[in-house]
Scaffold this active site. Structure first.
Site, short mmCIF file in Angstrom:
data_model
loop_
_atom_site.label_atom_id
_atom_site.label_comp_id
_atom_site.label_asym_id
_atom_site.label_seq_id
_atom_site.Cartn_x
_atom_site.Cartn_y
_atom_site.Cartn_z
N GLU A 275 -8.49 -12.65 4.72
CA GLU A 275 -8.21 -13.05 6.10
C GLU A 275 -8.95 -12.20 7.11
OE1 GLU A 275 -6.12 -12.99 10.02
OE2 GLU A 275 -6.46 -11.35 8.60
N GLU A 276 -9.12 -10.93 6.81
CA GLU A 276 -9.70 -10.00 7.78
C GLU A 276 -11.20 -10.24 8.02
OE1 GLU A 276 -8.00 -8.38 9.65
OE2 GLU A 276 -6.14 -7.74 8.69
N HIS B 178 -5.03 -2.40 12.82
CA HIS B 178 -6.48 -2.16 12.80
C HIS B 178 -6.84 -0.80 13.39
CE1 HIS B 178 -8.02 -6.58 12.35
NE2 HIS B 178 -6.92 -6.36 11.65
N ASP C 215 -0.22 -5.18 8.92
CA ASP C 215 -1.21 -6.26 8.85
C ASP C 215 -1.85 -6.29 7.47
OD1 ASP C 215 -2.96 -8.25 9.57
OD2 ASP C 215 -4.29 -6.94 10.71
N HIS D 158 -1.37 -12.38 4.04
CA HIS D 158 -2.65 -12.08 3.37
C HIS D 158 -2.62 -10.74 2.66
CE1 HIS D 158 -4.23 -9.41 6.63
NE2 HIS D 158 -3.66 -10.27 7.46
N ASP E 187 3.03 -17.99 9.71
CA ASP E 187 2.06 -16.95 9.38
C ASP E 187 2.30 -15.76 10.30
OD1 ASP E 187 -0.04 -15.67 8.13
OD2 ASP E 187 -1.59 -17.04 8.80
N ASP F 111 -5.37 -8.76 1.92
CA ASP F 111 -6.40 -7.78 2.26
C ASP F 111 -6.06 -7.00 3.51
OD1 ASP F 111 -6.82 -10.22 3.72
OD2 ASP F 111 -8.82 -9.51 4.28
#
Length: 502
Positions: free
Chosen positions: A199-200, A474, A165, A130, A225, A132
């Site tokens: 995705e987030e 994160h 991520d 992803h 993934d 984002d």
């Protein structure tokens, strides 16, 4: 011999037999899983990797702030610009890939690439990542060793949001396809790349792209993934462990409502709305959903790492027919292990009175559940209703919408070609001393949408990380070891090449 003595002798014989059985189970525990290592698919020679160039391109991509805040982001020209900039950057950086593949834009910003194979009878390979990233907490900016969107390279690491991520996967997947095309490789099996844009926050872009593939009748033989990687220092183990996610937990949030007489705080009743709500949350805490220690998913997880376990740990897990209560109690004391064996419950947002001296007539709590594959949203809801039935004034608000929800993903098989390729890639990434461990992803990924088009979904990034490094996901100081760039490029290339072999 007296009756009492015969009873004691018989008891000792039975006890001795049980002990013998328990030790015998330790000797065979996990042997089948270890033997499965031999089913890994052979891997081709590594392609030439431009590690320095890939690192530079990842650094440039990190600088493009594709930050999502809510479902469906972005909105408006200014908000959309980072995604448009990233799209243009990828097109400029990977000309061979964009010449060889058909690119489609789905849901405005999600990228869907198709590299047509020569054999249409072969089901395709789908690689996902992803674009984002999550925001950075303003209060932590001073704690970053390098600026959060700098893409700076220092002390063997590249820093910034997306290094783990998941922008690094976008870049290294494209580095792999660019390298394969440059080497003259032409796939027999069609290769599809799906790079979601949100995705987030919800994954609406990936969901829309999967719907496109579903409508076309596309049924991938392999879907890969994000999710896990090789962890170099799992607590309690001396060797690295190569985790492959074979399922992921579901997600649901319930509104718990407590209603009672309001009024002035100078004359509080015995059971105000807040007190009732507190009792409800405490009851849910003390009445957890059941453990699934003996389920196939959990058993496979522990058996795959059995050879690296200390003897006592292996002894307890090999004999859960007797030791289950002790093992479950021990695991419940660890947040990670408790989440591995059961659906978890976490009260997150509470609301009640509008003023410190006013008793609320209604108090509410949002309670977030991460649903184990052995459970479902309905079984979780039924459990909650049963617990709350004994508390006056408290119920689930069925009319309230608590945002995104999903069922747990089905457990993907580990006895097929797709997993044999993934096992080989994971083993190659981890090295000779890294057992391959099928595991349950505790969070959520865009791959949850792919269950409608494939049963072979695996969540693995071909990278090596320490436990300390994974805390940056994160969090503060998200970073990726520079040494992972060639590993990831090679790993993704091997997935494509491995699935192309008959």
């Amino acid at each position: 011999m007296s009756g009492t003595r015969k009873f004691l002798v018989s008891g000792l014989i039975v006890l001795g037999a049980i002990i013998v059985v328990m030790f015998a189970r330790v000797l065979t525990y996990g042997k089948a899983a270890q033997g499965a290592e031999t089913t890994s698919a052979p891997l081709p020679a590594a392609i030439a990797v431009d590690a320095a160039g890939g690192l530079s391109r990842l650094s440039a991509a990190i600088k493009i702030k594709t930050v999502t805040y809510k479902s469906g982001d972005p909105v408006g020209e200014e908000a959309a610009q980072p995604w448009l900039d990233l799209r243009a950057f990828l097109e400029e950086s990977y000309p061979l890939t964009h010449a060889a593949m058909k690119r489609e834009i789905v849901a405005d910003y999600t990228l869907l690439y198709t590299w047509q194979g020569s054999d249409s009878s072969l089901a395709p390979t789908l690689l996902m990542a992803h674009q984002d990233v999550v925001p950075v907490n303003e209060g932590t900016l001073d704690e970053w060793q390098r600026p959060a969107f700098s893409g700076e390279i220092a002390d063997g690491y590249i820093y910034g949001r997306g290094t783990q991520d998941d922008k690094a996967s976008v870049i290294t997947i494209l580095e792999a396809t660019e390298g394969l095309i440059a080497s003259g490789f032409k796939p027999k099996r069609t290769v599809i790349l799906l790079f979601g844009h949100d995705e987030e926050v919800s994954g609406s872009g990936a969901s829309a792209a999967i719907d496109v593939l579903h409508a076309r009748g596309v049924r991938p033989e392999l879907v890969v993934d994000e999710g896990f990687m090789v962890v170099e220092d799992t607590p309690g183990f001396t060797s690295p462990l190569s985790y492959i996610g074979v399922s992921e937990k579901g997600y649901m949030t319930l509104h718990i409502v407590s209603e009672a007489t309001g009024g002035h705080s100078s004359m509080p009743p015995r059971n105000s709305a807040n007190i009732q709500l507190a009792k409800a949350l405490l009851a849910l805490e003390e009445n957890q959903l059941p453990s699934h220690l003996k389920s196939d998913t959990v058993s496979q997880f522990f058996k795959s790492m059995a050879a690296e376990m200390p003897f006592m740990q292996r002894f307890m897990l090999a004999n859960t027919w007797i030791t289950a209560p002790l093992v479950e109690k021990q695991m419940a004391s660890s947040g990670v292990m408790n989440a591995m064996i059961r659906t978890t419950m976490a009260p997150t947002m509470l609301s009640g009175s509008v003023k410190e001296n006013v008793l609320p007539q209604k108090a509410t709590a949002l309670v977030n559940f991460r649903i184990h594959p052995e459970d479902s949203s309905e079984s979780v809801r039924a459990h909650v209703e049963k617990v709350l039935a004994n508390i006056d004034g408290v119920s689930i608000d069925r009319d309230a919408v608590a945002g995104f929800s999903s069922e747990p993903a089905p457990v993907s098989p580990t006895d097929n070609k797709a997993f044999s390729v993934m096992r080989a890639v994971a083993a190659n990434t981890g090295g000779e001393r890294a057992p391959v461990v099928p595991a349950l992803v505790l969070g959520g990924t865009d791959s949850r949408y792919a269950v409608k088009i494939s049963k072979n979904i695996y969540r693995f990034v071909p990278a090596r990380m320490t436990m300390a490094d994974t805390k940056g996901i994160h969090g503060t100081n998200e970073r990726l070891a520079v040494s992972n760039i060639p590993l990831m490029v090679e790993g993704y290339a091997h997935m494509i090449q491995g699935m192309d072999r008959q």
